[in-house]
Scaffold this active site. Sequence first.
Site, PDB file in Angstrom:
ATOM      1  N   GLN A 108       0.833  -1.200   0.000  1.00  0.00           N
ATOM      2  CA  GLN A 108       0.000   0.000   0.000  1.00  0.00           C
ATOM      3  C   GLN A 108       0.871   1.255   0.000  1.00  0.00           C
ATOM      4  O   GLN A 108       0.576   2.227  -0.677  1.00  0.00           O
ATOM      5  CB  GLN A 108      -0.931  -0.014   1.231  1.00  0.00           C
ATOM      6  N   VAL A 157      -6.127   7.077  -3.283  1.00  0.00           N
ATOM      7  CA  VAL A 157      -5.385   5.954  -2.700  1.00  0.00           C
ATOM      8  C   VAL A 157      -5.408   6.098  -1.179  1.00  0.00           C
ATOM      9  O   VAL A 157      -5.128   7.185  -0.656  1.00  0.00           O
ATOM     10  CB  VAL A 157      -3.909   5.936  -3.180  1.00  0.00           C
ATOM     11  N   ALA A 158      -5.744   5.018  -0.503  1.00  0.00           N
ATOM     12  CA  ALA A 158      -5.789   5.096   0.957  1.00  0.00           C
ATOM     13  C   ALA A 158      -4.395   5.247   1.534  1.00  0.00           C
ATOM     14  O   ALA A 158      -3.437   4.638   1.048  1.00  0.00           O
ATOM     15  CB  ALA A 158      -6.449   3.852   1.518  1.00  0.00           C
ATOM     16  N   SER A 190      -6.101   1.326   4.632  1.00  0.00           N
ATOM     17  CA  SER A 190      -6.748   0.654   3.506  1.00  0.00           C
ATOM     18  C   SER A 190      -7.374  -0.669   3.915  1.00  0.00           C
ATOM     19  O   SER A 190      -6.750  -1.490   4.589  1.00  0.00           O
ATOM     20  CB  SER A 190      -5.737   0.381   2.400  1.00  0.00           C
ATOM     21  N   HIS A 250      -7.851  -2.990   1.995  1.00  0.00           N
ATOM     22  CA  HIS A 250      -7.209  -4.073   1.246  1.00  0.00           C
ATOM     23  C   HIS A 250      -6.243  -4.870   2.136  1.00  0.00           C
ATOM     24  O   HIS A 250      -5.965  -6.024   1.853  1.00  0.00           O
ATOM     25  CB  HIS A 250      -6.498  -3.528   0.002  1.00  0.00           C
ATOM     26  N   ASP A 253     -11.273  -5.259  -5.479  1.00  0.00           N
ATOM     27  CA  ASP A 253     -11.630  -4.353  -6.561  1.00  0.00           C
ATOM     28  C   ASP A 253     -12.032  -5.233  -7.734  1.00  0.00           C
ATOM     29  O   ASP A 253     -11.214  -6.019  -8.236  1.00  0.00           O
ATOM     30  CB  ASP A 253     -10.437  -3.469  -6.951  1.00  0.00           C
ATOM     31  N   GLU A 303     -16.381   4.776  -5.493  1.00  0.00           N
ATOM     32  CA  GLU A 303     -15.550   3.722  -6.100  1.00  0.00           C
ATOM     33  C   GLU A 303     -16.456   2.555  -6.471  1.00  0.00           C
ATOM     34  O   GLU A 303     -16.663   1.639  -5.668  1.00  0.00           O
ATOM     35  CB  GLU A 303     -14.462   3.251  -5.120  1.00  0.00           C
ATOM     36  N   HIS A 345     -15.029  -1.152  -5.727  1.00  0.00           N
ATOM     37  CA  HIS A 345     -14.503  -1.645  -4.449  1.00  0.00           C
ATOM     38  C   HIS A 345     -15.614  -2.291  -3.608  1.00  0.00           C
ATOM     39  O   HIS A 345     -16.535  -1.621  -3.157  1.00  0.00           O
ATOM     40  CB  HIS A 345     -13.855  -0.483  -3.689  1.00  0.00           C
TER      41      HIS A 345
HETATM   42 ZN   LIG Z   1     -10.212  -1.041  -3.487  1.00  0.00          ZN
END
Ligand SMILES: [Zn+2]
Length: 256
Positions: A135, A164-165, A170, A172, A179, A227, A230
């Site tokens: 990330q 972007v986190a 994030s 993720h 995604d 988003e 996501h």
């Molecule tokens: Zn994402």
Amino acid sequence: MLCAAVGLIVLMGIAVAGQMESTEQQNQKLLSENQKLTEENERLEKDLNNWKIAKEIKEAPAVRLKEDSENWMLALVNEEYPLAKDYTPASLTKLDEKCSVDTRIYGELEQMIADARQAGLNLYVTSAYRSYDRQREVFDTTMKDWISKGYSPLDAYDETKKSVAVPGTSEHATGLAVDIISGQYTGLDDKQGDTAEQEWLMAHCQEYGFILRFPKDKSNVTGIVYEPWHYRYVGKEAAKKITEQGITLEEYLQAD
Ligand SMILES: [Zn+2]
């Protein structure tokens, strides 16, 4: 004299009857008040319990995720509640060469993609589990792009944050977020939301325990722009409520 005595007895009789009636009524009243208090007490206890659970979910996402307790899938990770840097899912399952997810969501994710295929749609997972370090790389690369376009480091940071986190914030990194894009249109922008694939996902993802995590018009709550690709696993029960009520995970954890 006798007449007066009889009259007095009669009066006393009426008074006693009246008293009996009011005792009966009072009892009824007390019972119903007691019932109300018991219900109120139960409601408060339930509220307190829910609040405690929500607080735990928010404050210790890594602990929640590690446990196999019923709330692991509700771990909240965002700018306000970052995930521990060293968190890695206990077990990851590969979707393909580059993408893996937390093993606990693998079955339902695969089923969702297979059912979409049955409906004639092609879904592609472009990003799934992403470690803290990965990330950071993504964040740094995007930030450098903005700097090369002439932005100051501070402005580049702010601009990068929009898409972007920040590392640690994030989803993720939980292994519970994916995604997913359409095979017909691969752009990561608002138009992705208009594809048949996303329309199908938005209508059906909750049946598999997923939610569209960053919906339109909710960036004031999530801190992330729309988003349409996501998706986040939260379990079927929460996914159903969140989708039906048109709320976000943040709002769900606040209200429940
Ligand atoms: Zn994402």
